[in-house]
Design an enzyme around this catalytic site. Sequence first.
Site, mmCIF file in Angstrom:
data_model
loop_
_atom_site.group_PDB
_atom_site.id
_atom_site.type_symbol
_atom_site.label_atom_id
_atom_site.label_comp_id
_atom_site.label_asym_id
_atom_site.label_seq_id
_atom_site.Cartn_x
_atom_site.Cartn_y
_atom_site.Cartn_z
ATOM 1 N N SER A 74 0.592 -1.619 -0.594
ATOM 2 C CA SER A 74 -0.014 0.015 0.130
ATOM 3 C C SER A 74 0.690 1.534 -0.030
ATOM 4 O O SER A 74 0.088 2.022 -0.085
ATOM 5 C CB SER A 74 -1.288 0.169 1.479
ATOM 6 N N LYS A 153 1.061 4.305 7.119
ATOM 7 C CA LYS A 153 0.205 4.851 5.870
ATOM 8 C C LYS A 153 0.739 6.317 6.259
ATOM 9 O O LYS A 153 1.498 6.453 7.219
ATOM 10 C CB LYS A 153 -0.751 4.975 6.013
#
Length: 310
Positions: A74, A153
Amino acid sequence: MVEPVPSNAAEDEPERREADENAKSGGRHSRRRRKPKKQRSFWVELPILIVVAFVLAFVFQYFLARVYTIPSGSMETTLHGCTGCYGDKVLVDKIVYDFSDPTPGEVVVFKGPEPWTENDAPTERSDNAVVRFFQSIGSVVGLAPPDERDFVKRIIAVGGQTVQCCDANNRVIVDGKALDEPYIHWEELRPQQQARFDPVRVPEGMVWVMGDNRNDSMDSRYQGGGGERGAVPVDNIIGKARIIVLPPGRWGGVSDHNPQAAAQPAALGMSAPSWQQGVPIGFGLIAAWPTVAGGRRLGSLVRRAAERKS
């Protein structure tokens, strides 16, 4: 008559000399002659060294920094990770946010808040105590994922800011300005278009996070159903990703480019300038008057022609 005792002065001289020197040096010579202590064998010291090493490693990783394994893609290509491959090992600074607040652009590791994990299956642990031990050791030194509920993230917006996607140029908007995001990764054979979402005001004390691999990241846009439930509490942040330590070919710092620093006015609609958006309305107002006036004149002529016939 008493016979004189034979003198051993020549033999006693070295001993007297040594005694005199000993007295003058305060006994240092006698101490030098003491038998050295017997050293412990390697096999006795080895377990001690191992215990001390792990205690120091635990203290370091618990209070200062920790090595985390990147388990997914990701955050490509900033951080490499994929199922079954050798993912990046990243050193995470755990004390930076004791002295400062998280800011946009920083890559952070955090514990998934309840809305992110409420539907997750319980984490299964091995019944084998030996396996559990080595899993724990591996997580300490970064050779195993420390927790399936830890995420990595990039911070896009902080508490009090409003975030949405996207403008006419496919850019995320924060407080009305389009972000500068050179780190975004587009996978091949997939559309280079970000999924749109309505404006979300990030609650105070929380951050909005997204993955750099923008079309392959379960982040604040989707977790918890999106919206405010997708935001992450600052208290859940474990630390800031600083350095890729392994593999050697990937060694280097982790980009913390602030996407808001060079933000630009968002391009709305078809990305036409605002003055151009008013052109159709202006044209309509200008053309309306002659159209109405011409219609009235035409109606008057029709009525006159009808009156003459009658």
